[in-house]
Design an enzyme around this catalytic site. Structure first.
Site, PDB file in Angstrom:
ATOM      1  N   SER A  88      47.102  -3.078  35.797  1.00 50.75           N
ATOM      2  CA  SER A  88      47.041  -3.039  37.239  1.00 50.75           C
ATOM      3  C   SER A  88      47.923  -3.845  37.999  1.00 50.75           C
ATOM      4  O   SER A  88      47.946  -3.846  38.971  1.00 50.75           O
ATOM      5  CB  SER A  88      45.527  -3.341  37.629  1.00 50.75           C
ATOM      6  N   ALA A 154      35.774   4.901  26.002  1.00 49.35           N
ATOM      7  CA  ALA A 154      34.713   4.277  25.491  1.00 49.35           C
ATOM      8  C   ALA A 154      34.082   3.723  24.375  1.00 49.35           C
ATOM      9  O   ALA A 154      33.309   3.215  24.182  1.00 49.35           O
ATOM     10  CB  ALA A 154      33.662   6.080  25.627  1.00 49.35           C
ATOM     11  N   THR A 156      36.288   2.844  19.990  1.00 50.90           N
ATOM     12  CA  THR A 156      37.440   2.959  19.228  1.00 50.90           C
ATOM     13  C   THR A 156      37.576   4.373  18.589  1.00 50.90           C
ATOM     14  O   THR A 156      38.916   4.900  18.847  1.00 50.90           O
ATOM     15  CB  THR A 156      37.186   2.053  18.153  1.00 50.90           C
ATOM     16  N   GLY A 332      45.905  -7.453  35.707  1.00 50.13           N
ATOM     17  CA  GLY A 332      46.143  -6.335  34.917  1.00 50.13           C
ATOM     18  C   GLY A 332      45.294  -6.170  33.578  1.00 50.13           C
ATOM     19  O   GLY A 332      45.636  -7.121  32.791  1.00 50.13           O
TER      20      GLY A 332
END
Length: 378
Positions: A88, A154, A156, A332
């Protein structure tokens, strides 16, 4: 032993990497003797990370430190010139381009999303005619955060199944608009990556070029950020880099370095280094990228429950310092990578730290402490 192929990485990367090869180890050795930065990096590494790299500028000059492995399989040590996914922190680049366009009179922060992207934000109570560009950049739009409903994050197994999927910005926004807004535009604050996917789409519409092209033309090239790139759909990281590792909360830890970053787009796609991020944030604070009026708009903040006392501007966070005052920057996080950075408002002090791996209790706090102590150092 590091071997660099100039045909693969290009002349600019070769020069930068060779310079770092000659300078960084000596700087890191000196820092190990002095303590401080290296000790903080070591402490972050010991909270359960694979690698940590950091850079700081201030009264003691320009310093580097690193610990751990860039590649856990090969045992290659992490070095301060290694590139990584900045997550981010990309948002500051995106917001800077938007504000440059505002300064050029090509758009206004008070324009609505509907004005530039007709029909894109609609349905389930979403209404782009009531959301301004300022609210996108400030996270006060109320639009749902699409990454909270992105399958690849959600588990691996889900990441493995979709790691090379290409997403268009419109598809990411559609994920968000399946949900009702979190609140009416301008009545609250909630961090939403969807805001910056939309900001990137607005850049595309205003300029006729992709947001990646505009970031490259307006920021990366003028500042000489040779190890910074906007990969688009390219799943690899060019040149020497840190590998990312994640267990997605409960699964087995895997190397997640290679994945299609179109799922992050203008909200989190960029690849960079500690040196390039230092150059970028320092240049931004010193007025090299924005006119005074636009920089002031970027730095105008509202309360944001990210850290105690934190506030959010336009693509910038403001965080108070333990020694008084505060700093600007943007954290980030993308699977396998966590970035923290900070620069004082006068641009005279800066610190950047990156960690890879799952981390453990105290890991994020240790990163925040490094930034605080480096910027407060006498």
């Amino acid at each position: 032993m590091l071997t660099i192929n100039p045909r693969r990485y290009g002349a600019a990367v070769l020069v930068g990497a060779l310079a770092a090869l000659m300078c960084a180890p000596a700087a890191e050795a000196a820092e190990a003797v002095r303590g401080s930065l290296w000790s903080q990096v070591k402490a972050i590494k010991e909270t359960g990370n694979v690698a940590v790299v950091a850079e700081a500028t201030g009264p003691r000059g320009h310093r580097f430190a690193s610990a751990g492995k860039a590649d856990a399989d090969t045992g290659t040590p992490a070095m301060s010139y290694d590139a990584f996914r900045i997550g981010s922190a990309t948002k500051t680049f995106t917001a800077t381009v938007v504000l440059q366009l505002v300064g050029e009179g090509r758009m206004s922060l008070d324009d609505t999303v509907e004005h530039w992207l007709p029909g894109v934000v609609s349905g389930n109570g979403n209404d782009g005619s009531k959301i301004t560009i300022r609210q996108l950049l400030q996270h006060t739009s109320g639009i749902f955060n699409y990454t909270a409903d992105l399958p690849e994050l959600a588990s691996t197994e889900d990441f493995q199944a979709g790691r090379y999927t290409t997403y268009t910005p419109a598809q990411l926004v559609a994920i968000a608009t399946r949900h009702a807004p979190d609140f009416a535009p301008g009545t609250g604050w909630n961090y939403s990556n969807t805001n910056y996917i939309l900001a990137g789409m607005v850049i595309d519409r205003v300029t006729g070029h992709t947001w990646q092209d505009e970031v490259t033309r307006r920021i990366i090239r003028p500042l000489g950020l040779h190890r910074t790139s906007t990969p688009g759909t390219n799943p690899s990281i060019p040149g020497p880099h840190l590998h990312g590792y994640s267990n997605f909360g409960s699964g087995p830890t895997i190397d997640i370095t290679a994945f299609n970053p179109s799922a992050a787009g203008a909200a989190g796609e960029i690849i960079s280094t500690t040196t390039d991020l230092t150059t970028f944030y320092t240049a931004l604070m010193r007025g090299r990228l924005l006119a005074p009026a636009q920089l002031a708009q970027m730095q105008a903040t509202v309360p944001a429950p990210i850290l105690p006392g934190a506030r959010y501007g336009l693509g910038l966070m403001w965080v108070p310092l333990s020694c008084g005052g505060g700093y600007f920057g943007h954290a980030g996080d993308v699977p396998g990578y966590s970035t923290r950075d900070g620069v004082t408002p006068d641009g005279r002090r800066a610190a950047v730290v990156e960690r890879t791996g799952n981390g453990g209790p105290g890991s994020e706090q240790a990163m925040d402490t490094l930034i605080d102590e480096q910027l407060c150092e006498a």
